[in-house]
Design a protein around this motif. Structure first.
Motif, mmCIF file in Angstrom:
data_model
loop_
_atom_site.group_PDB
_atom_site.id
_atom_site.type_symbol
_atom_site.label_atom_id
_atom_site.label_comp_id
_atom_site.label_asym_id
_atom_site.label_seq_id
_atom_site.Cartn_x
_atom_site.Cartn_y
_atom_site.Cartn_z
ATOM 1 N N LEU A 179 0.828 -1.201 0.000
ATOM 2 C CA LEU A 179 0.000 0.000 0.000
ATOM 3 C C LEU A 179 0.864 1.254 0.000
ATOM 4 O O LEU A 179 1.785 1.403 0.802
ATOM 5 C CB LEU A 179 -0.916 0.002 1.221
ATOM 6 N N LEU A 180 0.513 2.172 -0.910
ATOM 7 C CA LEU A 180 1.254 3.424 -1.033
ATOM 8 C C LEU A 180 0.463 4.575 -0.406
ATOM 9 O O LEU A 180 0.944 5.308 0.434
ATOM 10 C CB LEU A 180 1.515 3.695 -2.512
ATOM 11 N N ILE A 181 -0.760 4.726 -0.839
ATOM 12 C CA ILE A 181 -1.626 5.811 -0.380
ATOM 13 C C ILE A 181 -3.047 5.433 -0.758
ATOM 14 O O ILE A 181 -3.271 4.668 -1.692
ATOM 15 C CB ILE A 181 -1.193 7.158 -1.016
ATOM 16 N N ALA A 182 -4.031 5.961 -0.025
ATOM 17 C CA ALA A 182 -5.422 5.621 -0.311
ATOM 18 C C ALA A 182 -6.318 6.816 -0.027
ATOM 19 O O ALA A 182 -5.943 7.726 0.737
ATOM 20 C CB ALA A 182 -5.867 4.425 0.514
ATOM 21 N N ILE A 183 -7.520 6.798 -0.631
ATOM 22 C CA ILE A 183 -8.443 7.909 -0.463
ATOM 23 C C ILE A 183 -9.866 7.388 -0.395
ATOM 24 O O ILE A 183 -10.173 6.315 -0.943
ATOM 25 C CB ILE A 183 -8.275 8.927 -1.624
ATOM 26 N N ARG A 184 -10.728 8.112 0.292
ATOM 27 C CA ARG A 184 -12.157 7.819 0.308
ATOM 28 C C ARG A 184 -12.871 8.856 -0.555
ATOM 29 O O ARG A 184 -12.366 9.969 -0.723
ATOM 30 C CB ARG A 184 -12.696 7.835 1.738
#
Lengths: 111, 119
Positions: free
Chosen positions: A46-51
Motif C-alpha cells: 500500500l502506497l496511499i489511499a483515499i475515500r
C-alpha cells in the motif's frame, strides 16, 4: 468487465519530473480507493489511499486526486526518483470484501 | 513473523498434477485473501476468509480450485489437475481487522507470492 481501468500501461519520466497515472471506475458504490506499489518479485504494498468524500490526499511526494462526478482518480508522484521505478496499481473496493485492481502501470524514472 | 509468508515461492508442475500453495498471514490478522496475478496484469480476486469462514469464493475460476483456512490462521490454496492456463503468481494477503464496516483501513498486506508454472 474491467471494474477499474488504468492508464498508461507504461511511463518513462526524467528524475525530478512528475509522474501521473490515471484510473477510472464504474461502480459508484466503491468507497475506498488505494494505490499499491509493486517491485519485481515482491507483493504489492500500500502506497496511499483515499475515500470518495475527499478530493485530494497528499502524503510526501505522493498525491491522489479524486473526481467523484467523473468517476476518476489519479496518482501524482512529484520529484520522481529512480527508486520510484516500479509497477503501480490502482484499486477500488466496497466495504473491503473484494478489491478490484487495475492492470498496472510500469514506471521507469531515468536518472 | 514480520510479514505474510508464502510457500513454495516457485512451483513447476506437469499438466494434470495437483498443487498446494501455503500462506502464513501476519499473526492476529482476521481477514485473508487469495489473488491470482497473470504476467503483466493486476491481481485478480480468488477468495476471501474471515477467520476460518470462507465468505466469498466467487473468484475461483473452476471447481479445480479449492481454498481452506481451518483454524483461522494458515491457509492453503489447492489446484487439482493443473492446466497451462493456471500458470500465474498466486498472492496471499492478510488484513488486521474485519473489513466490513466503516472503520476499516483497507490495507492489504501481501506476501511475495507463489509462482506456478504448468508445463
Amino acid at each position: 468487465q474491467q471494474q477499474v481501468k488504468q492508464s498508461p500501461q507504461s511511463l518513462i519520466v526524467q528524475k525530478g519530473g512528475i509522474s501521473i497515472i490515471n484510473c477510472a471506475y464504474e461502480n459508484t458504490a466503491f468507497d475506498y480507493f488505494p494505490w499499491y506499489q509493486q517491485f519485481p518479485g515482491k507483493g504489492p504494498a500500500l502506497l496511499i489511499a483515499i475515500r470518495p468524500d475527499v478530493s485530494e490526499k497528499k502524503e510526501g511526494r505522493f498525491t491522489i486526486s479524486f473526481n467523484k462526478s467523473a468517476k476518476q482518480f489519479s496518482l501524482h508522484i512529484m520529484d520522481s526518483q529512480p527508486g520510484d521505478s516500479a509497477t503501480y496499481f490502482c484499486a477500488a473496493t466496497f466495504l473491503g470484501n473484494q478489491f478490484y485492481f487495475g492492470t498496472g502501470t510500469s514506471l521507469t524514472v531515468i536518472p | 513473523g514480520a510479514g505474510v509468508s508464502q510457500s513454495p515461492r516457485y512451483k513447476v508442475a506437469k499438466r494434470g498434477q495437483d498443487v498446494a500453495l501455503r500462506c502464513d498471514p501476519i499473526s492476529g490478522h482476521v481477514s485473508l485473501f487469495w489473488y491470482q496475478q497473470a504476467l503483466g496484469q493486476g491481481p485478480e480476486f480468488l477468495t476471501y476468509f474471515q477467520n476460518e469462514a470462507q465468505l466469498d469464493k466467487s473468484g475461483l475460476p473452476s471447481d479445480r480450485f479449492f481454498a481452506e483456512r481451518p483454524e483461522g490462521s494458515v491457509s492453503t490454496l489447492k489446484i487439482q489437475r493443473t492446466q497451462q492456463e493456471d500458470s500465474a503468481v498466486y498472492l496471499c494477503a492478510s488484513s488486521p481487522r474485519y473489513l466490513a464496516g466503516t472503520d476499516y483501513t483497507g490495507e492489504l498486506f501481501f506476501g511475495e507470492g507463489s509462482r506456478l508454472t504448468v508445463l
